[in-house]
Design a protein around this motif. Sequence first.
Motif, mmCIF file in Angstrom:
data_model
loop_
_atom_site.group_PDB
_atom_site.id
_atom_site.type_symbol
_atom_site.label_atom_id
_atom_site.label_comp_id
_atom_site.label_asym_id
_atom_site.label_seq_id
_atom_site.Cartn_x
_atom_site.Cartn_y
_atom_site.Cartn_z
ATOM 1 N N THR A 202 42.142 78.064 74.435
ATOM 2 C CA THR A 202 42.234 78.054 72.973
ATOM 3 C C THR A 202 43.121 76.912 72.508
ATOM 4 O O THR A 202 42.780 76.203 71.560
ATOM 5 C CB THR A 202 42.781 79.397 72.459
ATOM 6 O OG1 THR A 202 41.924 80.440 72.925
ATOM 7 C CG2 THR A 202 42.831 79.433 70.946
ATOM 8 N N ASN A 203 44.251 76.722 73.179
ATOM 9 C CA ASN A 203 45.132 75.620 72.807
ATOM 10 C C ASN A 203 44.453 74.277 73.017
ATOM 11 O O ASN A 203 44.620 73.359 72.215
ATOM 12 C CB ASN A 203 46.437 75.689 73.598
ATOM 13 C CG ASN A 203 47.345 76.801 73.132
ATOM 14 O OD1 ASN A 203 47.241 77.282 72.013
ATOM 15 N ND2 ASN A 203 48.236 77.226 74.000
ATOM 16 N N TYR B 228 42.247 73.613 70.076
ATOM 17 C CA TYR B 228 43.019 73.172 68.912
ATOM 18 C C TYR B 228 43.452 71.722 69.070
ATOM 19 O O TYR B 228 43.352 70.928 68.126
ATOM 20 C CB TYR B 228 44.233 74.076 68.687
ATOM 21 C CG TYR B 228 43.922 75.341 67.936
ATOM 22 C CD1 TYR B 228 43.685 75.329 66.565
ATOM 23 C CD2 TYR B 228 43.865 76.559 68.593
ATOM 24 C CE1 TYR B 228 43.393 76.494 65.862
ATOM 25 C CE2 TYR B 228 43.577 77.733 67.906
ATOM 26 C CZ TYR B 228 43.347 77.696 66.540
ATOM 27 O OH TYR B 228 43.062 78.850 65.857
ATOM 28 N N THR C 276 40.562 69.424 68.519
ATOM 29 C CA THR C 276 40.210 69.390 67.098
ATOM 30 C C THR C 276 41.186 68.519 66.318
ATOM 31 O O THR C 276 40.776 67.728 65.463
ATOM 32 C CB THR C 276 40.169 70.820 66.523
ATOM 33 O OG1 THR C 276 39.175 71.568 67.230
ATOM 34 C CG2 THR C 276 39.850 70.814 65.038
ATOM 35 N N ILE C 277 42.479 68.634 66.610
ATOM 36 C CA ILE C 277 43.476 67.801 65.939
ATOM 37 C C ILE C 277 43.202 66.329 66.223
ATOM 38 O O ILE C 277 43.242 65.487 65.320
ATOM 39 C CB ILE C 277 44.905 68.190 66.362
ATOM 40 C CG1 ILE C 277 45.239 69.602 65.883
ATOM 41 C CG2 ILE C 277 45.936 67.178 65.834
ATOM 42 C CD1 ILE C 277 46.483 70.207 66.527
ATOM 43 N N SER D 23 46.469 72.114 58.290
ATOM 44 C CA SER D 23 46.023 73.392 58.854
ATOM 45 C C SER D 23 44.674 73.818 58.298
ATOM 46 O O SER D 23 43.824 74.312 59.037
ATOM 47 C CB SER D 23 47.058 74.489 58.586
ATOM 48 O OG SER D 23 48.237 74.226 59.279
ATOM 49 N N ILE E 1 41.810 72.136 60.054
ATOM 50 C CA ILE E 1 41.562 72.718 61.372
ATOM 51 C C ILE E 1 40.799 74.031 61.229
ATOM 52 O O ILE E 1 39.838 74.286 61.950
ATOM 53 C CB ILE E 1 42.885 72.930 62.130
ATOM 54 C CG1 ILE E 1 43.558 71.577 62.395
ATOM 55 C CG2 ILE E 1 42.646 73.677 63.438
ATOM 56 C CD1 ILE E 1 44.993 71.684 62.871
ATOM 57 N N MET F 208 37.096 74.552 62.852
ATOM 58 C CA MET F 208 36.930 75.497 63.958
ATOM 59 C C MET F 208 36.331 76.836 63.518
ATOM 60 O O MET F 208 35.995 77.657 64.370
ATOM 61 C CB MET F 208 38.276 75.732 64.640
ATOM 62 C CG MET F 208 38.811 74.490 65.339
ATOM 63 S SD MET F 208 40.360 74.778 66.204
ATOM 64 C CE MET F 208 39.801 75.842 67.540
ATOM 65 N N VAL G 258 45.301 79.565 62.620
ATOM 66 C CA VAL G 258 45.721 78.178 62.847
ATOM 67 C C VAL G 258 47.247 78.095 62.839
ATOM 68 O O VAL G 258 47.841 77.460 63.717
ATOM 69 C CB VAL G 258 45.121 77.226 61.788
ATOM 70 C CG1 VAL G 258 45.713 75.829 61.926
ATOM 71 C CG2 VAL G 258 43.607 77.182 61.904
ATOM 72 N N ALA H 59 48.620 79.364 66.072
ATOM 73 C CA ALA H 59 48.358 78.402 67.150
ATOM 74 C C ALA H 59 49.268 77.187 67.028
ATOM 75 O O ALA H 59 49.789 76.689 68.029
ATOM 76 C CB ALA H 59 46.892 77.981 67.140
ATOM 77 N N MET H 60 49.483 76.705 65.795
ATOM 78 C CA MET H 60 50.332 75.534 65.600
ATOM 79 C C MET H 60 51.773 75.832 66.006
ATOM 80 O O MET H 60 52.453 74.982 66.590
ATOM 81 C CB MET H 60 50.283 75.039 64.150
ATOM 82 C CG MET H 60 48.921 74.501 63.705
ATOM 83 S SD MET H 60 48.201 73.220 64.750
ATOM 84 C CE MET H 60 46.967 74.150 65.660
#
Length: 123
Positions: A6-7, A10, A13-14, A25, A28, A32, A39, A42-43
Amino acid sequence: MPVQTTNEMYLETILELSENGPVRSVDIAVKMGVTKPSVNKAMSSLKERGYILKERYGAITLTPEGYAIAAEIANRHSLLRRFLVEVLGCDEKTADKDACLMEHVLSPEVVQKWHEYMRKNLD
């Protein structure tokens, strides 16, 4: 500590979104198809691990370590997508979706061998 799938998603995607300017955010979340609270959670995790920089309500940027991970995942995605389209003849949409799933589970050894195969047979 290994990066979770998952990370990795992310971070990738970033990286992709950063090509068009500052990453927020909400960008993202839209890209996704997840909620903004997901988000934000996750951030926080990525920031804690040192993969991103983010000030409260500010843009999100990758640290050098985060960039390296994201670039490797993007490279794997590109390699897999190309193989699925050019070698196996999959349609681009299916290849893109499946490459996204596969990119997170390959060992570095397999990726290296795959690169060698592609250079030898397709370049």
